[in-house]
Design an enzyme around this catalytic site. Sequence first.
Site, PDB file in Angstrom:
ATOM      1  N   ARG A 136       0.834  -1.201   0.000  1.00  0.00           N
ATOM      2  CA  ARG A 136       0.000   0.000   0.000  1.00  0.00           C
ATOM      3  C   ARG A 136       0.865   1.247   0.000  1.00  0.00           C
ATOM      4  NH1 ARG A 136      -4.380   1.128   4.153  1.00  0.00           N
ATOM      5  NH2 ARG A 136      -2.748   0.612   5.649  1.00  0.00           N
ATOM      6  N   SER A 155       7.271  -4.780   7.547  1.00  0.00           N
ATOM      7  CA  SER A 155       6.823  -5.720   8.592  1.00  0.00           C
ATOM      8  C   SER A 155       7.670  -6.990   8.639  1.00  0.00           C
ATOM      9  CB  SER A 155       5.350  -6.072   8.356  1.00  0.00           C
ATOM     10  OG  SER A 155       4.588  -4.906   8.280  1.00  0.00           O
ATOM     11  N   ASP A 167       5.140  -3.079  11.432  1.00  0.00           N
ATOM     12  CA  ASP A 167       3.679  -2.901  11.435  1.00  0.00           C
ATOM     13  C   ASP A 167       3.098  -2.878  12.836  1.00  0.00           C
ATOM     14  OD1 ASP A 167       4.315  -5.555  11.784  1.00  0.00           O
ATOM     15  OD2 ASP A 167       2.773  -6.333  10.424  1.00  0.00           O
TER      16      ASP A 167
END
Length: 865
Positions: free
Chosen positions: A539, A603, A657
């Site tokens: 994203r 992450s 994350d």
Amino acid sequence: MFAVHLLAFHFTKLKEDQIKKVDRYLYPLRLSDDVLVDVMGRFQAEMVKGLSRDTNSTATVKMLPSFVRSLPDGSEKGDFLAVDLGGSLFRAHEVKVFDDGRQSSQLESKFYPTPKEVTQGNGAELFDYIADCLLDFMETKNLKHKKLPLGFTFSFPCKQTKLEEGVLLAWTKHFKVRGVQDTDVVTSLRKALQKHKDIDVDVLALVNDTVGTMMTCGYDDERCEVGVIIGTGTNACYMEEMRHIDLVEGDEGRMCINTEWGAFGDDGALDDLRTEFDRELDLGSLNPGKQLFEKMIGSLYLGELVRLILLKMTKEGLLFNGKVSTALLTKGKIEMKHVSAMEKYKEGLSNTKEILTELNLFPSEEDCVAVQHVCTIVSFRSANLCAAALAAILTRLRENKKLLRMRTTVGIDGGLYKTHPQYAKRLHKVVRRLVPTCDVRFLLSLSGSGKGAAMVTAVARRLAAQRSHIDATLAPFLLSLETLREVRNKMRTELEYGLKRETQANATVKMLPTYVRGTPDGTEKGKFLALDLGGTNFRVLLVKIKSGRRRSVQMYNKIFAIPLEIMQGTGEELFDHIVQCIADFLEYMGIKGARLPLGFTFSFPCRQASIDKGTLVGWTKGFKATDCEGEDVVDMLREAIRRRNEFDLDIVAVVNDTVGTMMTCGYEDPNCEIGLIAGTGSNVCYMEDMKNIEIVEGNEGKMCINTEWGAFGDNGCIDNIRTKYDKEVDEGSLNPGKQSDRLALLQVRRILQQLGLDSTCEDSIIVKEVCGVVSQRAAQLCGAGLAAIVEKKRENRGVERLQITVGVDGTLYKLHPHFSRVLQETVKELAPQCDVTFMLSEDGSGKGAALITAVAKRLHNVGQK
């Protein structure tokens, strides 16, 4: 020749006239299809009423759970005994079921009379008689030396709480035994059997005859899910969805429901269809006002119904010149066998004349034709009513399955169905007319419900063995409170190892400093870019943060796929793909020339030397891009941007994350100092006191620690709770020996393969149970680790009771129906002095990356000043 034709014409005319006369007289007994459809609707309403806990007590159709949860699957085997009480004869059976691949069985039976002194005596005498008959049967078959399981077919309404227990609600048919109602009939049978010390019988199942019929036919046809008895009395059972049965706990799978439809109408629901003859018959029965539907259908009553009709017609001068015989006045003188004989196609009229003559009625030809038609109307009404109720059941089955059209089989038994010349044909025809959306096969139970009781017992044994196998397989996944405390304590130890300089190198929980030194305070503002990489999707976000009284966060984002060949290609290909996605987004938003601060949510475990530098320790979650491990991912991103040479970005922070999740929730709740991800993988971060972080210089304030707890256990410290399935998943993963506590659904697949499951409804329940046990363990382990962290936070603050918020994200936590509940319950159990609030991060870690960037900018500006 002319005389013969004239005679034939005369007889045909005579027959037509008599039929019309009877039709007019018995018009209320002739039911149109519209009336039958109405009966279907009434019966469906009664079914719903009987299935509901709130209305069952007032329902006439009791819809009794049988605790038979599965049909035969063909793997049943063994020797069984069965006894069958419910009709004019008592039956004892030996049933051999062979596991020879052909689904074959062998039945040997012996019939015993049920004299009136037994059927209308007291309970002790009844069950002693049953035990004596069984003993005689076992002696005859030389079975006394064997210990055999027994199924008890008891064809009366019983309330069951388990398969081998049933309390008699009421006697029906011609039974009226004292002292049995409201008692457990299995207990009574066992007591009677215990008097015979030389036989050893284990009563495993109490079965209604309809259930036995369904199971018998289900052994031969896997589509059979309805059982019907049309004999002395009538009843039906069918496989109902557990979610609709309020009377039994649980909503998984199916259970056979014994409808006890013989009582349909006992509340007046059929009063408009009952005739004066039905009412007179009922008043003279053993149970007035009860089993009213059965009294319009069962063979025990149809002969008497015919007698009452003939008696009235005679008294009114319509038959036998108005002359009534003593026999016609005598109750029970016309039986169902007489009705069947009079209705036979060719010899029916001659049979009628013979039977009426025996009743001293001296009939004319006209009388014989009329009487034969009376019998036809009475038996056809029986078939029609039975068809309407059966059609209602078939419609419910189809609707339960959400099918437009359904193929199914109805197992059927009973003397009326088997011996009446036209009954079966009439029933089949009407059912198919009433439910054209169901392709129904009617399968006659040749072996009776005795074999069905044995089949229920065989299925119960199979399921018990399967249950034992499942329990043994799943037992290693069931964690005791003591084991969870042990996991919590080991996690606490690993947390300390990861924070200390001398032990950090060997710690599995790496406790990586993030250089995030503060959480949002509400003064953050500005425009920020954020990247979010951690799964198969990537994203890019534009985040606008406003401070002040109208504090808000606005986000615009675009999702890009990362193909497998990129995830597992080279590092250069991966970061070039990321930059291509950034370029597409900047162009999409019309901000390609802007140089905005950027936060990079990455992450994967990174060792950071500052907030904008992160060296990849190792890939997880399916990523395996080469030439990345040991490299600074921020430098790799900057190099990829330079290679493209279209724009420049101010990369302020590289963020895990979990940290992004904590910061997102921290923006809403200042008490949030922990971030948890429970999704494709699992990880936690939390704000640790600097004085406890030996691997970073300084002891003032706090810093967020990325625990990277997914590697907990890589040193073997939790091998005692890892199953063989965990090890198989680990060996087949991209990183064997790493991230060993990660729970994959591959475990579920391996477990199911070992259990050898097919695709039946029962297997689906087991699949769900396996999934539930595996996910419960995941939630409990996650809760044990989190309990270690909140307890550490409590001790850091030196308080007796801690109030803290955990920001949570991840599809497992958000989408699994029970994961969050089990996790929270485990934390509460293992950290009882901590009041933990779980706050769901609705906006994901992308927003968190922007907030971290904003906080870093704020703290940087404060430092400059």
